[in-house]
Design an enzyme around this catalytic site. Structure first.
Site, PDB file in Angstrom:
ATOM      1  N   CYS A 291       5.375  -5.046   7.282  1.00 30.66           N
ATOM      2  CA  CYS A 291       4.539  -6.094   6.677  1.00 30.66           C
ATOM      3  C   CYS A 291       4.620  -6.120   5.149  1.00 30.66           C
ATOM      4  O   CYS A 291       5.643  -6.472   4.584  1.00 30.66           O
ATOM      5  CB  CYS A 291       3.099  -5.933   7.159  1.00 30.66           C
ATOM      6  SG  CYS A 291       2.118  -7.453   6.989  1.00 30.66           S
TER       7      CYS A 291
ATOM      8  N   GLU B 203       4.509  -5.479  13.978  1.00 25.58           N
ATOM      9  CA  GLU B 203       3.493  -4.528  13.521  1.00 25.58           C
ATOM     10  C   GLU B 203       2.284  -4.594  14.454  1.00 25.58           C
ATOM     11  O   GLU B 203       1.760  -5.676  14.733  1.00 25.58           O
ATOM     12  CB  GLU B 203       3.083  -4.882  12.103  1.00 25.58           C
ATOM     13  CG  GLU B 203       1.907  -4.100  11.547  1.00 25.58           C
ATOM     14  CD  GLU B 203       1.373  -4.675  10.247  1.00 25.58           C
ATOM     15  OE1 GLU B 203       0.728  -3.919   9.497  1.00 25.58           O
ATOM     16  OE2 GLU B 203       1.609  -5.866   9.984  1.00 25.58           O
TER      17      GLU B 203
ATOM     18  N   LYS C 251       3.749   3.058   7.779  1.00 22.72           N
ATOM     19  CA  LYS C 251       3.599   2.098   6.698  1.00 22.72           C
ATOM     20  C   LYS C 251       3.054   2.792   5.457  1.00 22.72           C
ATOM     21  O   LYS C 251       1.998   3.422   5.500  1.00 22.72           O
ATOM     22  CB  LYS C 251       2.645   0.975   7.141  1.00 22.72           C
ATOM     23  CG  LYS C 251       2.460  -0.151   6.147  1.00 22.72           C
ATOM     24  CD  LYS C 251       1.548  -1.214   6.760  1.00 22.72           C
ATOM     25  CE  LYS C 251       1.369  -2.412   5.848  1.00 22.72           C
ATOM     26  NZ  LYS C 251       0.524  -3.455   6.483  1.00 22.72           N
TER      27      LYS C 251
END
Length: 538
Positions: free
Chosen positions: A417, A309, A366
């Protein structure tokens, strides 16, 4: 003299009564802390099967005493003990001076985050305890059913929001992979239900240990031995063994590895501290580390390379001019690069697929953002407070909830994440045809226990979806995981590493992938039915 002695005795008696009144809360807090020790860094997973027992006993025995204080405090303290210890790694975000946040405001934000999530856990446990006492009645079996159903229902409700991480299920990962395989049936709530039910039966066995109300006189021959049998403890033991047998059956199934489904993936762990990422020196090091890592893996014959990320902390429009993309064009090996996407005046944390020609062919944004770190939850209530504490301006926005991530090798299950904690994200993508998991994370701003918990979450997701998983992080722990949750390789912590492993694309669908979490509605429905039947009988 006698007055002084009687006064002193009265004070001592009052102190003793005060301590006794606090004892249930202290015991509940201690048992909640024990549950918190089941996850990293301690990993005492066996405690999960008994850590709810003291709380269960306290709330039910207290309910029978009319002169007792409300039942909420013990459950509230249990929730604080569990979530406070399990999520202590949150305090690792302090100090945030590298983000421009002064030391004291950074401490205030950190304590607020940790305290808020711990108190929220306490609130949910208080609701759980109140429902058991209110609806469970005098039937121990019904109490176990209702307690299990409500706990699963509350976890489902909590996980539907933005502040989710510490389910009971993840107390078993990665140590007890056999029981984690129950997640293939109905997701993590299957494991949660198992833990709560076993704890509940043990607690009921303790509460009903006197008088053998559970021993039924099958015949005069067997009635004497049965007098010493506690049916709730027998049921708890039988359930625990049966569930592990089911999990072992699922765990023992062979994993097919057809050559045509093989995919050799390389991972680069750049090891760039977050405090440097925002500087020119940090970006220079990121370009150098990820480009060199890519070239090393390309020379090893990998099919694709995965980066963490935000590996290159720049916007999409600037990616094409980087040395890493130039290397992709030169070597012709597919790369998944973490960077920032653009959406109007806002930005997204994104994972981009660069094909063999060095062109972007897909993008995943995300969708689950980290509270306070990437957005302000309940902004209407707390936004002003947080903005006064921190000079940061938030312009980050989440990706859409129904994304698919197509790659040159087929459809992938993408996760960035914090999304690892949300099983529905993975289930939905697996049901839509995702054949392997790509997990891209940056846990550099937390203590080492958090990345290990994060790895435990990814293991659960691999098992639930029956998929191979490649996990790339900035500073650790990067890993490869097979569909049975076995870690094939895991990186060190705060190290620069590259590694290649062969994973396999799969199109199987577990019961959980096909049907979702069907167990929680079933348990809730049976609980309502049982409660209604009990009322009719009474």
């Amino acid at each position: 003299m006698q007055k002084k002695q009687s006064k002193k005795q009265g004070e001592q008696r009052e102190q003793g009564e005060r301590f006794i009144s606090l004892l249930p809360c202290l015991v509940a807090l201690a048992s909640g802390i024990l549950m918190g020790l089941t996850v990293a860094p301690v990993g005492a997973w066996l405690l999960a099967w008994i850590a709810i027992v003291p709380l269960w006993v306290i709330i039910l025995t207290s309910a029978k005493r009319k002169n007792q204080s409300p039942l909420a405090p013990p459950a509230f303290f249990w929730g604080i003990g569990f979530h406070g210890v399990a999520l202590f790694w949150i305090t690792g975000i302090h100090p945030m001076t590298w983000l421009g946040v002064p030391w004291l405001p950074s401490l205030a934000i950190t304590l607020f985050c940790w305290g808020f999530i711990s108190v929220l856990g306490g609130v949910f446990l208080t609701i759980w305890a109140a429902v058991i006492v209110r609806l469970g009645g005098k039937n121990p079996w019904l109490r176990v059913l209702i307690g299990t159903a409500v706990w699963c229902g509350l976890e489902s409700l909590w996980s539907a929001g933005p502040l989710w991480w510490s389910s009971l299920a993840y107390t078993q990962s990665p140590q007890n992979l056999v029981i984690v395989h129950l997640g293939q049936l109905s997701g993590p709530n299957t494991v949660t239900a198992a833990i709560v039910a076993v704890n509940g039966l043990i607690a009921e066995g303790w509460i009903n240990r006197r008088g053998t109300e559970g021993a039924e006189n099958i015949s005069s021959v067997f009635s004497a031995p049965l007098r010493f049998v506690n049916k709730y403890l027998v049921a708890a033991t039988g359930l625990l063994i049966t569930l592990h047998f089911i999990g072992f059956f699922l765990y023992s199934r062979p994993i097919t590895q057809p050559p045509e489904a093989a995919l050799k993936v390389g991972i680069v762990q750049g090891n760039i501290p977050n405090r440097l990422l925002r500087s020119s020196e940090g970006f220079r090091r990121a370009q150098e580390n990820y480009t060199n890592g890519y070239l090393t893996l390309a020379d090893q014959g990998v099919d694709a390379v995965l980066t963490p990320e935000g590996a290159l902390p720049i916007f999409q429009r600037n990616l094409l001019g980087t040395a890493l993309v130039a290397a992709v064009k030169e070597k012709g090996v597919v790369a998944w690069i973490g960077a920032f996407g653009e959406r109007g005046d806002s930005y997204t944390i994104s994972l981009f697929t660069f094909d063999s020609k060095g062109e972007i062919v897909s993008r995943y944004d995300k969708s689950k953002l980290v509270p306070l770190g990437e957005y302000i939850p309940f902004e209407g209530i707390f936004g002003g407070l947080i903005q006064r504490l921190s000079p940061l301006e938030a312009h980050q926005v989440p990706g859409s909830a129904n994304q698919i991530f197509d790659t040159p090798f087929g459809r992938a299950i993408a996760s960035i994440c914090y999304e690892s904690a949300f099983p529905e994200q993975f289930r939905r993508q697996a049901a839509a045809g995702g054949q392997f998991i790509l997990s891209s994370s940056n846990d550099a701003h937390y203590t080492a226990s958090m990345p290990f918990q994060h790895h435990a979450q990814d293991i659960m997701r691999a098992i639930e979806t029956d998929r191979w998983s490649a996990r790339a992080t900035n500073t650790g722990y990067s890993a490869f995981v097979d569909p049975h949750g076995r870690t094939l390789w895991m990186s060190g912590y705060n190290t620069y590493e590259t590694h290649a492993e062969t994973i396999y694309r799969r199109q199987t669908q577990t019961l959980y992938v096909r049907w979702g979490d069907w167990l929680t509605p079933l348990l809730l429905g049976l609980s309502i039915l049982g409660w209604f039947v009990q009322r009719v009988i009474n």
